[in-house]
Design a protein around this motif. Structure first.
Motif, PDB file in Angstrom:
ATOM      1  N   GLU A   1       7.206   4.471   3.229  1.00  0.00           N
ATOM      2  CA  GLU A   1       7.941   4.061   4.333  1.00  0.00           C
ATOM      3  C   GLU A   1       9.364   3.220   4.123  1.00  0.00           C
ATOM      4  O   GLU A   1      10.440   3.599   4.570  1.00  0.00           O
TER       5      GLU A   1
ATOM      6  N   ASP B   1       0.793  -1.202  -0.145  1.00  0.00           N
ATOM      7  CA  ASP B   1      -0.017  -0.085  -0.116  1.00  0.00           C
ATOM      8  C   ASP B   1       0.893   1.265   0.195  1.00  0.00           C
ATOM      9  O   ASP B   1       2.179   1.213   0.165  1.00  0.00           O
TER      10      ASP B   1
ATOM     11  N   ALA C   1       1.333   3.802   2.096  1.00  0.00           N
ATOM     12  CA  ALA C   1       1.917   4.117   3.411  1.00  0.00           C
ATOM     13  C   ALA C   1       3.276   3.177   3.270  1.00  0.00           C
ATOM     14  O   ALA C   1       4.338   3.649   3.773  1.00  0.00           O
ATOM     15  N   THR C   2       3.229   2.054   3.164  1.00  0.00           N
ATOM     16  CA  THR C   2       4.355   1.153   2.970  1.00  0.00           C
ATOM     17  C   THR C   2       5.353   1.316   2.255  1.00  0.00           C
ATOM     18  O   THR C   2       6.573   1.384   2.389  1.00  0.00           O
TER      19      THR C   2
ATOM     20  N   ARG D   1      11.307   6.283   2.800  1.00  0.00           N
ATOM     21  CA  ARG D   1      11.699   7.104   4.031  1.00  0.00           C
ATOM     22  C   ARG D   1      13.121   6.390   4.687  1.00  0.00           C
ATOM     23  O   ARG D   1      14.123   7.141   4.954  1.00  0.00           O
TER      24      ARG D   1
ATOM     25  N   TYR E   1       6.095  11.568  -5.002  1.00  0.00           N
ATOM     26  CA  TYR E   1       5.697  11.964  -3.468  1.00  0.00           C
ATOM     27  C   TYR E   1       6.771  12.711  -2.890  1.00  0.00           C
ATOM     28  O   TYR E   1       7.814  11.908  -3.168  1.00  0.00           O
TER      29      TYR E   1
ATOM     30  N   GLY F   1       4.687  12.781   2.729  1.00  0.00           N
ATOM     31  CA  GLY F   1       3.735  12.165   2.176  1.00  0.00           C
ATOM     32  C   GLY F   1       3.028  12.653   1.202  1.00  0.00           C
ATOM     33  O   GLY F   1       1.963  12.074   0.383  1.00  0.00           O
TER      34      GLY F   1
END
Length: 804
Positions: free
Chosen positions: A215, A209, A211-212, A218, A244, A249
């Motif tokens: 990360e 997804d 968010a993953t 990141r 992004y 985000g």
């Protein structure tokens, strides 16, 4: 009215002697703490003299406080609240005293708080000085987070939909990163690092997804992330890239390209261009021109074969990667990136001296104009290692600062340190740091573990070795590195196992291939394990299929143990080459082993069987200088000069440079023996950087470093002497270790003189040198001499224990 007390009575009531003893004891503790901080936290050296100044001022304050507090009227004044009591601060009274132009009343609490405040200021200024001087680097977690690195962009694996598009899942990570790297001041995060982090966060091939995915970007320390997809639209393919801002985000926009799969270059260039426009928000005419085919290949079949190879390459399955890369270079013989990758794989499946490694790396270098900057640095670094020159070290050091996320850059820096770092006086700890950084970025990169584990063996660090061996074993199951895994595990059991484990390991080692037995022998080269190394070296050298590596081990063990007979047995072995024998005799002589007369004559006399370039001219020249035979010295120089001219005519620049360095070494040794140490140092410094290489050439460089180290000791350049003798760190050579111990002792580093040196000759007084430069301060000198008196008796015993 009270009669004024006598001076003796006041002195007795003040307990000045007791106060003085307590204060001096406390001052001693403070000096030890300050000295420790200076050494461990790199505080400036002026911290110590200022500490002594504060301690002297503090002594005056403490004695004055004791004198004031002993006044017979003091209890009455305290009871009347005219002055603060012994342990009271009373800030109001301080303010009133200052307002009247008087010094505040002295009591014990104020004296202690004043001292604490003064030392807090001192350490605060010292700490601030350190931060300003190194811009905070002392406190940064790792050098890998480079200050000068450009903003990073992480291209994450694409999601794919449609038959035949699986190659683009990871393939777009490679292609889009290649297209974006260096464009408009951006830095593409290394593919290995991105995919390694992806594997940690995304199980198997499941879709992540948003968010993953962010990360993952990141943790790679990227500033921007590209989340994309490749979808089949009839006969065409549509590539979409969402960009992004990793910090918050936030979506910056979308880039898109659509067309036939065989127009992949135009599609990727268009997508890259769109990503840049999304990030930079700049007019189209200000954006850089992108041409993926220029830095890869214009052949679609070569590109697909290359991407197949990359998939195996990233998983350290080099045997499977080789045929894929070979198909790529067959389809396009100028495909520099595929040529470089093919060379790397041969370097890891064979060795750095592999003919195939050299062949493909030379071909990659000829087409280096088609490489990105980071790939060009890797190619030049590999060539430098293969040629045995130290010129590749600095570009790689700069490379890891510019590309701190590049796994192969860190690995190549470590590899260069392993093979050439000693000749450039690189601290051995930097080698291990480079490999550990590569492992941290990609734990699945098998080659990074090999020399890291070896370095732990050389340092006799069982905990570090155990950790890395266990992690390497997980990687070796799927790659072609199982022989190293067997060697590591058997060597570990042999050196650190219990009695049953050692017995089992000895049986297992006897059944290993000769190459694996050679590795196990080298892992026992720490002084503590030399008897094991000697036993293994003798056994392996007696095998019918013994290799030159086995004979090299036999020679080194003989030199390190001071056993001339064992070393000569290696040189007399049936597979010993003339060049190996010549340099072996030279090393034996320089490192203090006695040679029989016939061997000494052989080492220092030219014959028709001599090979070039080896250490023979240097050996002949050195002996001629020692015996004041100028004609023989000039003959040796002329011999080397003829060799140099021949190498130049043949276009062999590496041998030409090496031979010129050897001539400089002859001139430097002659200057040293004439008593001109400064001239000798300058010549030998040039020689050390030019006369570099792999065995047997490495022996000449070792001799040069040994001579430089001796000169450094004679001229009190003790820190330089430490660097030079530490370059022999893993040899454990007694002659080197003895001189290293002398250098550390002269610097006042007693612990190092024991741990690094096998003997301490006592040429210098331990008590007078333990303080180093600080001995000019009376208090510190007294402290150091007291410590010397207490520890002198045990020092010899401790060092003797370490020798055993």
């Amino acid at each position: 009215d009270m009669t004024s007390p006598s001076l003796w009575s006041r002195l007795k009531d003040a307990h000045l002697l007791r106060v003085l003893v307590i204060y001096l004891a406390a001052a001693w503790v403070v000096l030890q703490i300050v000295g420790l901080f200076i050494e461990t936290m790199d505080l400036p050296r002026w911290t110590m003299p200022w500490t002594l100044v504060l301690l002297f001022v503090g002594l005056v304050v403490v004695l004055a406080t004791a004198w004031i507090q002993s006044h017979p009227l003091m209890p009455q004044r305290e009871a009347a609240d005219e002055v603060p009591s012994d342990w009271e601060v009373d800030l109001g009274e301080i303010k009133e005293s200052v307002a009247r132009g008087r010094l505040p009343h002295l009591n014990w609490m104020r004296a202690i708080l004043g001292g604490a405040f003064a030392f807090s200021l001192l350490f605060g200024f010292a700490g601030l000085y350190v931060v300003i001087q190194d811009r905070g680097r002392t406190f940064s977690p790792t050098e890998a987070i480079a200050e000068g690195a450009a903003p990073g962009i992480a291209v994450l694996p694409f999601t794919v939909q449609g038959e035949g598009l699986d190659v683009w899942r990871e393939g777009m990570v490679s292609l889009l990163s290649t297209g974006l790297d260096g464009a408009a001041g951006l830095r593409a995060i290394d593919n290995r690092t991105v995919l390694s982090r992806w594997d940690e966060h995304v199980p198997d091939t499941s879709t992540a997804d948003l968010a993953t995915a962010l990360e993952v970007a990141r943790v790679t320390r990227a500033s921007y992330a590209v989340v994309g997809s490749a979808v089949a639209i009839g006969r065409d393919v549509r590539l979409v890239a969402d960009v992004y801002d990793v910090a918050n985000g936030q979506s910056l926009g979308r880039a898109q390209a659509e067309g036939a799969p065989d127009s992949v270059y135009a599609l990727v260039d268009k997508l890259s261009f769109g990503v840049l426009r999304t990030i930079l928000k700049a007019p189209q005419e200000e954006l850089p021109r992108l041409d993926l085919a220029r830095v890869t290949t214009s052949s679609l079949s070569a590109l697909k074969a290359f991407l197949d190879g990359e998939s195996f390459f990233r998983r350290s399955n080099f045997e499977a990667a080789i045929p894929a890369y070979q198909r790529a270079v067959e389809a396009d013989s100028t495909f520099a990136l595929a040529l470089a990758r093919l060379a790397f794989t041969y370097g890891w499946t064979e060795n750095v001296n592999s003919d195939l490694f050299a062949q493909y790396m030379e071909r990659a270098a000829r087409h280096s104009g088609r490489l990105t900057e980071r790939e060009a640095i890797l190619v030049q670094g590999n060539l430098a290692v293969q040629r045995g020159v130290i010129g590749g070290i600095e570009p790689l050091q700069q490379g890891v600062r510019k590309y701190p996320d590049d796994v192969e850059m860190w690995y190549m820096l470590g590899e260069t340190y392993t093979h050439l770092g000693d000749q450039d006086l690189v601290d051995p700890s930097q080698e291990l740091e480079a490999y550990r950084r590569a492992i941290e970025l990609d734990p699945g990169f098998s080659p990074a573990y090999i020399h890291a584990v070896e370095e732990q063996f050389y340092q006799a660090d069982s905990a570090g070795a155990a950790e890395l061996i266990a992690r390497y074993g997980q990687q070796a199951k799927s790659g072609g590195f199982k022989s190293y895994d067997r060697a590591f595990r058997n060597a570990f059991s042999l050196l650190w196992g219990n009695e049953a484990e050692r017995t089992e390991a000895r049986i297992a080692v006897d059944g290993l291939a000769v190459s694996e037995q050679v590795f196990v022998t080298r892992y026992a080269f720490h002084p503590r394990f030399l008897p094991v190394a000697a036993e293994l070296a003798a056994k392996v050298s007696q095998r019918d299929d013994a290799t030159l590596g086995a004979i090299v081990n036999l020679l080194w063990v003989g030199i390190v143990r001071g056993r001339s007979a064992d070393a000569l047995a290696a040189l007399d072995h049936s597979i010993s080459s003339p060049g190996f024998r010549e340099n072996g005799l030279l090393e034996m002589h320089v490192f203090g082993l006695s040679l029989p007369d016939d061997a000494l004559v052989e080492a220092t006399t030219f014959s028709s069987a001599d090979t070039v370039p080896t250490g023979k001219p240097l050996a002949v020249a050195a002996r001629a200088i020692d015996q004041r035979r100028r004609v023989d010295y000039e003959e040796a120089v002329a011999h080397a000069d003829r060799d140099a001219k021949r190498f130049l005519a043949e276009g062999d620049s590496t041998s030409y440079r090496f031979t010129l360095g050897m001539i400089r070494a002859m001139e430097g040794y002659a200057a040293w023996r004439r008593g001109n140490r400064d001239e000798a140092w300058t010549l030998l410094e040039v020689a050390r950087r030019e006369a570099t290489g792999h065995p047997p050439r490495i022996g000449v460089n070792a001799v040069i470093r040994m001579w430089q180290g001796e000169i450094a000791l004679e001229t009190s350049r003790f820190r330089e002497a430490v660097r030079l003798f530490r370059s022999f760190d893993w040899w454990g050579n007694p002659a080197v270790a003895d001189r290293l111990g002398q250098a550390h002792e002269a610097l006042g580093e007693r612990d190092e003189s024991c741990s690094r040196g096998w003997t301490t000759r006592g040429r210098r007084s331990f008590g007078s040198k333990v303080c180093g430069g600080s001995e000019r301060y009376l208090v510190h000198r007294l402290v150091c001499r007291f410590k010397a008196a207490v520890t002198r008796a045990v020092t010899a015993a401790v060092c003797a224990t370490q020798r055993d």
